[in-house]
Write a protein that holds these residues in place. Structure first.
Motif, PDB file in Angstrom:
ATOM      1  N   GLU A 115      -4.588  -5.898  -4.713  1.00  0.00           N
ATOM      2  CA  GLU A 115      -5.871  -6.428  -4.248  1.00  0.00           C
ATOM      3  C   GLU A 115      -6.689  -5.274  -3.684  1.00  0.00           C
ATOM      4  O   GLU A 115      -6.136  -4.225  -3.318  1.00  0.00           O
ATOM      5  CB  GLU A 115      -5.640  -7.490  -3.162  1.00  0.00           C
ATOM      6  CG  GLU A 115      -5.009  -8.743  -3.724  1.00  0.00           C
ATOM      7  CD  GLU A 115      -4.744  -9.797  -2.658  1.00  0.00           C
ATOM      8  OE1 GLU A 115      -5.446  -9.806  -1.630  1.00  0.00           O
ATOM      9  OE2 GLU A 115      -3.832 -10.605  -2.871  1.00  0.00           O
ATOM     10  N   SER A 116      -7.973  -5.499  -3.578  1.00  0.00           N
ATOM     11  CA  SER A 116      -8.806  -4.421  -3.035  1.00  0.00           C
ATOM     12  C   SER A 116      -9.029  -4.615  -1.535  1.00  0.00           C
ATOM     13  O   SER A 116      -9.214  -3.664  -0.795  1.00  0.00           O
ATOM     14  CB  SER A 116     -10.137  -4.358  -3.771  1.00  0.00           C
ATOM     15  OG  SER A 116     -10.928  -5.475  -3.455  1.00  0.00           O
ATOM     16  N   LEU A 125      -6.637   2.025  -3.406  1.00  0.00           N
ATOM     17  CA  LEU A 125      -6.897   1.982  -4.847  1.00  0.00           C
ATOM     18  C   LEU A 125      -6.852   3.355  -5.508  1.00  0.00           C
ATOM     19  O   LEU A 125      -6.419   3.475  -6.649  1.00  0.00           O
ATOM     20  CB  LEU A 125      -8.261   1.329  -5.126  1.00  0.00           C
ATOM     21  CG  LEU A 125      -8.403  -0.159  -4.809  1.00  0.00           C
ATOM     22  CD1 LEU A 125      -9.691  -0.705  -5.399  1.00  0.00           C
ATOM     23  CD2 LEU A 125      -7.226  -0.964  -5.319  1.00  0.00           C
ATOM     24  N   MET A 158      -7.770  -2.564   3.469  1.00  0.00           N
ATOM     25  CA  MET A 158      -8.195  -2.176   2.130  1.00  0.00           C
ATOM     26  C   MET A 158      -7.016  -1.656   1.324  1.00  0.00           C
ATOM     27  O   MET A 158      -6.148  -0.957   1.859  1.00  0.00           O
ATOM     28  CB  MET A 158      -9.227  -1.064   2.297  1.00  0.00           C
ATOM     29  CG  MET A 158     -10.192  -0.947   1.156  1.00  0.00           C
ATOM     30  SD  MET A 158     -11.247   0.481   1.384  1.00  0.00           S
ATOM     31  CE  MET A 158     -12.573  -0.225   2.281  1.00  0.00           C
ATOM     32  N   VAL A 192      -6.953  -5.420 -10.657  1.00  0.00           N
ATOM     33  CA  VAL A 192      -7.304  -5.412  -9.229  1.00  0.00           C
ATOM     34  C   VAL A 192      -8.056  -6.697  -8.896  1.00  0.00           C
ATOM     35  O   VAL A 192      -9.048  -7.038  -9.542  1.00  0.00           O
ATOM     36  CB  VAL A 192      -8.161  -4.176  -8.862  1.00  0.00           C
ATOM     37  CG1 VAL A 192      -8.586  -4.244  -7.402  1.00  0.00           C
ATOM     38  CG2 VAL A 192      -7.384  -2.889  -9.124  1.00  0.00           C
ATOM     39  N   VAL A 209     -14.599  -2.880  -3.626  1.00  0.00           N
ATOM     40  CA  VAL A 209     -13.933  -1.675  -3.105  1.00  0.00           C
ATOM     41  C   VAL A 209     -13.800  -0.621  -4.209  1.00  0.00           C
ATOM     42  O   VAL A 209     -13.904   0.581  -3.947  1.00  0.00           O
ATOM     43  CB  VAL A 209     -12.550  -2.049  -2.523  1.00  0.00           C
ATOM     44  CG1 VAL A 209     -11.762  -0.809  -2.154  1.00  0.00           C
ATOM     45  CG2 VAL A 209     -12.718  -2.956  -1.290  1.00  0.00           C
ATOM     46  N   ALA A 210     -13.575  -1.065  -5.450  1.00  0.00           N
ATOM     47  CA  ALA A 210     -13.439  -0.099  -6.550  1.00  0.00           C
ATOM     48  C   ALA A 210     -14.716   0.731  -6.674  1.00  0.00           C
ATOM     49  O   ALA A 210     -14.658   1.951  -6.876  1.00  0.00           O
ATOM     50  CB  ALA A 210     -13.139  -0.824  -7.854  1.00  0.00           C
ATOM     51  N   ASN A 244       0.808  -1.223   0.000  1.00  0.00           N
ATOM     52  CA  ASN A 244       0.000   0.000   0.000  1.00  0.00           C
ATOM     53  C   ASN A 244       0.845   1.279   0.000  1.00  0.00           C
ATOM     54  O   ASN A 244       0.387   2.309   0.509  1.00  0.00           O
ATOM     55  CB  ASN A 244      -0.932   0.022   1.225  1.00  0.00           C
ATOM     56  CG  ASN A 244      -2.374  -0.308   0.833  1.00  0.00           C
ATOM     57  OD1 ASN A 244      -2.719  -0.320  -0.354  1.00  0.00           O
ATOM     58  ND2 ASN A 244      -3.210  -0.571   1.819  1.00  0.00           N
ATOM     59  N   ILE A 270     -10.796  -6.339 -13.551  1.00  0.00           N
ATOM     60  CA  ILE A 270     -11.103  -6.765 -12.174  1.00  0.00           C
ATOM     61  C   ILE A 270     -11.163  -8.292 -12.180  1.00  0.00           C
ATOM     62  O   ILE A 270     -11.826  -8.894 -13.036  1.00  0.00           O
ATOM     63  CB  ILE A 270     -12.440  -6.169 -11.686  1.00  0.00           C
ATOM     64  CG1 ILE A 270     -12.246  -4.662 -11.439  1.00  0.00           C
ATOM     65  CG2 ILE A 270     -12.917  -6.867 -10.407  1.00  0.00           C
ATOM     66  CD1 ILE A 270     -13.462  -3.944 -10.924  1.00  0.00           C
ATOM     67  N   GLU A 324     -10.485  -8.453  -6.574  1.00  0.00           N
ATOM     68  CA  GLU A 324     -11.553  -8.098  -5.606  1.00  0.00           C
ATOM     69  C   GLU A 324     -12.083  -9.347  -4.898  1.00  0.00           C
ATOM     70  O   GLU A 324     -13.245  -9.368  -4.446  1.00  0.00           O
ATOM     71  CB  GLU A 324     -12.711  -7.388  -6.345  1.00  0.00           C
ATOM     72  CG  GLU A 324     -12.386  -6.000  -6.880  1.00  0.00           C
ATOM     73  CD  GLU A 324     -12.946  -4.874  -5.996  1.00  0.00           C
ATOM     74  OE1 GLU A 324     -13.086  -5.061  -4.776  1.00  0.00           O
ATOM     75  OE2 GLU A 324     -13.222  -3.803  -6.558  1.00  0.00           O
ATOM     76  N   GLU A 329     -13.873   2.574 -10.349  1.00  0.00           N
ATOM     77  CA  GLU A 329     -14.062   1.423 -11.255  1.00  0.00           C
ATOM     78  C   GLU A 329     -13.614   1.710 -12.680  1.00  0.00           C
ATOM     79  O   GLU A 329     -13.014   0.858 -13.340  1.00  0.00           O
ATOM     80  CB  GLU A 329     -15.545   1.033 -11.281  1.00  0.00           C
ATOM     81  CG  GLU A 329     -15.993   0.300 -10.042  1.00  0.00           C
ATOM     82  CD  GLU A 329     -17.470  -0.021 -10.141  1.00  0.00           C
ATOM     83  OE1 GLU A 329     -17.792  -1.201 -10.322  1.00  0.00           O
ATOM     84  OE2 GLU A 329     -18.286   0.904 -10.033  1.00  0.00           O
TER      85      GLU A 329
END
Ligand SMILES: Cc1ncc(COP(=O)(O)O)c(C=O)c1O
Length: 403
Positions: free
Chosen positions: A188-189, A200, A197, A216, A232-233, A164, A245, A218, A239
């Protein structure tokens, strides 16, 4: 300890691994091989003759026991048999597989969805199909094993950035000899070990700046985050800036399988390239039928999401109030760092003896080499299950404090 043997080479290496594990366990029960004697519903199982509350599955919405999903699976089996017995590119491309893909694409509001036979296979197929030797892949350090295996399989130049940490991601771009347009960024989300989290918004900004392709995963967020449960997107409003995804059908959907969705016509080609799509049997009829029903419920699933969040918040608050430090904000996954294997094992076992199952994660399953007690919440938990879990955590932490 195993008796000394005369094995050499591969056999000797495996024996020494067994030996180290046996020494670590020192006669203890293996937390990685716990046997579920019977499954009673989405959150209760029989372990060692005792009804146990399950806080260590990924049935976030309890849909593996939804009556409509079960009915759909039974009817599909009766009508179409137990298995497809072939891959999607041979005789395993049945009308319901296409319907499932169309429904997943529609759920995400994207033009294309490809269904794989597992979430692991989806990552493996997508990433290894998109990146090649002359490309670069930048991966968050806490990504799942399937993502790292996929990177290796792609043959691309793989660099790992600190979890992150978008400054570290920027550093990779600055130092890379590979153009941004030939770079894949994979994150990852919702990270599965610590339940935190992914950042993103920041990742999207960096990937966009360099015109990199952003993938990503999810897996742990489908049906839980976002206004319509897309993840999460959706929750963070990014998104449109994510190229692919990836998700799994084995967690909130309650079956098995994986998928990738995209809006970019060129990226659809992973169907032609992904070996985990081409060379493995397609999902059985029961799985496809149950997944289709589950996705319908997730799309209409405000009440399921609300129940999950009510339970997750209550468990997080109750466990935190005991002075146990949780890695992340409330969510479907909670995670507590243990001060080593023996302490972690003692906590895990004492919870199990009180009828509460959680996961004990040890390296290499943990990204930073630590031992972690991981628990997950489900929409199917009742308030008394949450209370029982908190009471067991209280009891065990007091007992171990005074031990
Ligand atoms: C982030 C992530 N991606 C992919 C997978 C693999 O999914 P599956 O178990 O459905 O193959 C997992 C499994 O735990 C995961 O946590």
């Amino acid at each position: 300890m195993l008796a000394p043997s005369a094995a050499t080479g591969i056999l000797a290496r495996l024996e020494s691994l067994e030996d180290s594990f046996a020494r670590l366990m020192n006669g203890k029960e293996n937390p990685l091989c716990i046997v579920i004697d019977d499954t009673l519903d989405a959150v209760r199982a029989v372990i060692k003759g005792r009804t146990t509350l399950m806080f260590g599955t990924n049935s976030y919405l309890g849909l593996n026991f939804d009556p409509d999903c079960i009915r759909a699976a039974i009817e599909a089996t009766q009508h179409s048999g137990t298995g497809s017995t072939a891959s999607r590119v041979a005789a395993g491309n049945h009308r319901p597989h296409l319907a499932l893909e169309a429904e997943i694409a529609a759920f995400y509001g994207r033009t294309d969805a490809t269904v794989f036979s597992s979430g692991f296979g989806a990552n493996l197929g997508v990433i290894s199909a998109l990146a090649r030797k002359e490309d670069a892949v930048f991966v968050d350090a806490h990504c799942h094993a399937s993502i790292f295996d996929a990177c290796r399989l792609s043959g691309a130049q793989v660099s790992v950035f600190r979890h992150n940490d978008c400054d570290d991601l920027r550093r990779l771009f600055a130092q890379s000899a590979v153009p941004g347009t030939q770079t894949l960024v994979v994150v990852e989300s919702l990270y599965s070990v610590h339940g935190d989290m992914g950042d993103l918004k920041a990742v999207v900004a960096v990937a966009k700046q360099h015109r990199a392709v952003l993938v990503v995963d999810e897996a742990h967020a489908l049906g839980i985050y976002g206004r319509t449960g897309r993840g999460v997107a959706e929750h963070l409003g990014v998104e449109d800036d994510i190229d692919v995804i990836v998700g799994t059908l084995s967690k909130s959907v309650g079956v098995i399988g994986g998928y990738a969705v995209t809006n970019t016509p060129a990226l659809r080609s992973f169907r032609l390239l992904a070996r985990s799509y081409l060379y493995t049997a397609s999902l059985p009829p029961a799985v496809v039928a149950a997944a289709r029903q589950a996705i319908k419920l997730i799309a209409a699933g405000d009440s399921l999401r609300e129940a999950l969040w009510r339970n997750a918040r209550a468990l997080h608050a109750g466990v935190s109030a005991l002075g146990l430090h949780l890695y992340a904000a409330p969510g479907p996954v909670g995670s507590i760092r243990m001060p080593g294997f023996h302490a972690g094992f003692a906590f895990w076992k004492a919870l199990l003896e009180r009828g509460i199952y959680v996961n004990l994660l040890i390296p290499p399953a943990t990204p930073t080499g630590e031992v972690v007690l991981r628990f997950s919440t489900s929409a199917a938990h009742k308030p008394e299950h949450i209370e029982a879990a908190i009471a067991a955590f209280r009891d065990v932490s007091r007992m171990l404090e005074t031990a």
